[in-house]
Design a protein around this motif. Structure first.
Motif, mmCIF file in Angstrom:
data_model
loop_
_atom_site.group_PDB
_atom_site.id
_atom_site.type_symbol
_atom_site.label_atom_id
_atom_site.label_comp_id
_atom_site.label_asym_id
_atom_site.label_seq_id
_atom_site.Cartn_x
_atom_site.Cartn_y
_atom_site.Cartn_z
ATOM 1 N N SER A 1 -12.844 -2.313 -2.714
ATOM 2 C CA SER A 1 -12.173 -2.260 -1.412
ATOM 3 C C SER A 1 -11.759 -3.667 -0.987
ATOM 4 C CB SER A 1 -13.133 -1.690 -0.370
ATOM 5 O OG SER A 1 -14.211 -2.608 -0.183
ATOM 6 N N GLN A 2 -10.875 -3.711 -0.001
ATOM 7 C CA GLN A 2 -10.450 -5.006 0.554
ATOM 8 C C GLN A 2 -11.660 -5.786 1.065
ATOM 9 O OE1 GLN A 2 -7.867 -4.669 4.036
ATOM 10 N NE2 GLN A 2 -6.680 -6.398 3.276
ATOM 11 N N ALA A 3 -12.586 -5.095 1.725
ATOM 12 C CA ALA A 3 -13.763 -5.778 2.266
ATOM 13 C C ALA A 3 -14.610 -6.358 1.128
ATOM 14 C CB ALA A 3 -14.588 -4.810 3.103
ATOM 15 N N MET B 1 -20.317 -2.479 2.692
ATOM 16 C CA MET B 1 -19.147 -2.697 1.844
ATOM 17 C C MET B 1 -19.549 -2.692 0.373
ATOM 18 S SD MET B 1 -18.373 -6.671 2.871
ATOM 19 C CE MET B 1 -18.384 -6.626 4.641
ATOM 20 N N ARG C 1 -7.766 5.244 -2.083
ATOM 21 C CA ARG C 1 -9.014 6.013 -1.926
ATOM 22 C C ARG C 1 -8.962 6.897 -0.686
ATOM 23 N NH1 ARG C 1 -12.053 1.459 -3.412
ATOM 24 N NH2 ARG C 1 -12.566 1.671 -5.620
ATOM 25 N N ASP C 2 -8.442 6.348 0.408
ATOM 26 C CA ASP C 2 -8.340 7.140 1.642
ATOM 27 C C ASP C 2 -7.484 8.379 1.424
ATOM 28 O OD1 ASP C 2 -9.886 5.270 2.853
ATOM 29 O OD2 ASP C 2 -8.264 4.294 3.973
ATOM 30 N N GLN D 1 -17.368 -1.732 -5.782
ATOM 31 C CA GLN D 1 -17.064 -0.784 -6.854
ATOM 32 C C GLN D 1 -15.928 -1.347 -7.687
ATOM 33 O OE1 GLN D 1 -15.370 3.232 -6.312
ATOM 34 N NE2 GLN D 1 -17.440 3.808 -5.774
ATOM 35 N N GLY E 1 -5.718 -4.646 -0.016
ATOM 36 C CA GLY E 1 -6.232 -3.348 0.424
ATOM 37 C C GLY E 1 -5.568 -2.143 -0.220
ATOM 38 N N ARG F 1 0.846 -1.208 0.000
ATOM 39 C CA ARG F 1 0.000 0.000 0.000
ATOM 40 C C ARG F 1 0.871 1.245 0.000
ATOM 41 N NH1 ARG F 1 -4.870 -0.417 4.048
ATOM 42 N NH2 ARG F 1 -5.379 -2.610 4.049
ATOM 43 N N SER G 1 -6.461 -0.615 -2.902
ATOM 44 C CA SER G 1 -7.483 0.346 -3.332
ATOM 45 C C SER G 1 -7.926 1.224 -2.158
ATOM 46 C CB SER G 1 -8.682 -0.381 -3.937
ATOM 47 O OG SER G 1 -9.207 -1.281 -2.994
ATOM 48 N N ASP G 2 -8.040 0.640 -0.963
ATOM 49 C CA ASP G 2 -8.456 1.431 0.207
ATOM 50 C C ASP G 2 -7.423 2.513 0.520
ATOM 51 O OD1 ASP G 2 -10.750 -0.508 1.583
ATOM 52 O OD2 ASP G 2 -9.193 -1.592 0.509
ATOM 53 N N ALA G 3 -6.138 2.108 0.485
ATOM 54 C CA ALA G 3 -5.084 3.076 0.807
ATOM 55 C C ALA G 3 -5.132 4.250 -0.169
ATOM 56 C CB ALA G 3 -3.719 2.386 0.763
#
Ligand code: AMP
Ligand code: GLY
Length: 418
Positions: free
Chosen positions: A93-95, A259, A83-84, A262, A77, A51, A79-81
């Motif tokens: 997302s990871q979820a 969750m 997007r955040d 996307q 994860g 990430r 994508s989360d890092a």
């Protein structure tokens, strides 16, 4: 805009090739890329599972949009890092990526939203799993619960085979701790790809692939030896059935659980008697299915992926041509078992490159002025035409122009539909 694609296989070459055709694309970087991708984009050496590394790279290079190709960075994860930190990202997302990373998670979602799929049970010890299989009888399907690169599934024809598969999973072959046992579903398989922005869904194509290594669908399973699009069995009516019974309920259930999904949902379906059941979800484009989808979609794919990331799919439509595409994978001798790396591939510079014929690189590198094979699946010779037969002829013309004694391919890609 500046676009970063994560990945370095045939799927990412096809994505880069299509995205590059869109005038909105200014700078295109693919990490890590490969020798073919280097012809359409800059390649960057980057640990795409980190990430921190991906985030830093995106910041340093003023990236506007990140497209994540493979499942591993999604499950990690990445994508989360991004997007955040405010980046626009294509990829769940990871979820939400649990729809691919965990078979049991997907089964629970299907149960909760009533999506038709094989009956199932999950076990965390070998003895209970074996007992269940003995009681159910064969054929029966044994799956390691986790990312096993498509290799964690055994369609067992006998109870003994199923027992062996269970033992292999608990002996740590996949580092797994649980197993999902499924009812065997008969029928014909097809894949359906749907962009989802968390709320709305937009189908972007159907395909069928060839998982076995040998002609006539014989030999061990692979990541895919070829594919074609569209899949004739997935009629418009059947696609609407799948959207209504499987895809939209899944999306609603994911959103209700906090969750929202996307990205691209890749639904593996079993079709029997006009009814479709879900075999599995993947949370990324298939490889080599992506090659045929990109060949048919072309440059508009960037607009579609952007709309997906910006949650405005409701306003989008796909411009479909009445066409067909087919891709033939060339693999290194020995694949999917042990294979040699480093053999030289000749003839690539004689190949046509157009919206009707493209040889996508999956596992290649440049060395001393030559293109060498660096992976199991190495090239994806892809053709498009008004008919599947035309697409087939264009794909195999590329295969026949390539001089690579270290490689092989199936000669019967598309047989079911031709
Ligand atoms: P999966 O990784 O879940 O897609 O499984 C790999 C392959 O195993 C699928 O593409 C099918 O060919 C086969 N398979 C998986 N689950 C089932 C099932 N319940 N019934 C029949 N075949 C299955
Ligand atoms: N071709 C199958 C996959 O990408 O999972």
């Amino acid at each position: 805009m500046n676009i970063l694609i994560l990945g370095g296989g045939g799927r990412e070459h096809a994505l880069a090739w299509a995205i590059r055709q869109n005038p909105k694309c200014d700078r295109l970087i693919v990490a890590p890329g490969n020798a073919g991708i280097a012809n359409v984009a800059e390649c960057a050496d980057l640990n795409i599972l980190s990430r921190a590394e991906v985030l830093e790279f995106a910041q340093e290079n003023a990236i506007d949009f990140v497209v994540i190709g493979p499942e591993a960075p999604l499950a990690a994860g990445v994508s989360d890092a991004l997007r955040d930190a405010g980046f626009l990202v294509f990829g769940p997302s990871q979820a939400a990526a649990q729809l691919e990373a965990s078979k049991a998670f997907t089964k629970e979602i299907c149960d909760a939203c009533g999506a038709p799929t094989a009956a199932w049970a999950r076990f965390t010890d070998a003895a209970s799993a074996r007992g269940y299989v003995s009681a159910q009888g064969a054929p029966i399907v044994v799956k390691a619960d986790g990312l096993a690169a498509g290799k964690g599934v055994t369609v067992a024809e006998t109870v003994d085979q199923a027992h062996e598969a269970i033992d292999a999973i608990f002996d740590g072959e996949f580092g797994e701790m649980s197993v999902v046992i499924e009812e065997f579903m008969a029928g014909e398989e097809a894949s359906f790809f749907i962009l989802c922005d968390g709320t709305d869904c937009l189908p972007v194509g159907t395909a069928q692939d060839h998982k076995r290594v040998g002609d006539g669908d014989t030999g061990p399973n692979t990541g895919g030896m070829g594919a074609y699009s569209p899949a004739p069995i997935l009629t418009d009516a059947l696609q609407e059935q799948v959207m209504a019974r499987i895809v939209r309920p899944t999306m609603a259930e994911m959103a209700a659980r906090g969750m929202p999904f996307q990205g691209v949902l890749y639904a593996g379906l079993m079709i029997d008697g006009g009814e479709a059941k879900l075999v599995e979800y993947n949370v990324r484009f298939g490889d080599p299915e992506c090659q045929v989808l990109m060949m048919r979609l072309g440059g508009q794919v960037l607009d579609l992926l952007l709309a997906c990331a910006e949650e405005r799919l409701a306003d989008m439509a796909v411009n479909w041509a009445d066409d067909h595409a087919l891709t033939v994978v060339m693999a290194a001798q020995g694949y999917p078992g042990a294979y040699e790396k480093g053999s030289i591939i000749l003839g690539l510079n004689t190949l046509p490159e157009s919206s009707f014929a493209m040889t996508f690189h999956a596992g290649t590198a440049s060395r001393d002025g030559h293109i060498i094979a660096t992976g199991g699946r190495v090239l994806a010779c892809t053709g498009r035409g008004a008919t599947l037969a035309e697409a087939h002829a264009r794909a195999y013309a590329q295969v026949d122009a390539i001089d690579w004694p270290g490689g092989f391919c199936r000669r019967d890609i598309g047989w079911r539909a031709l």
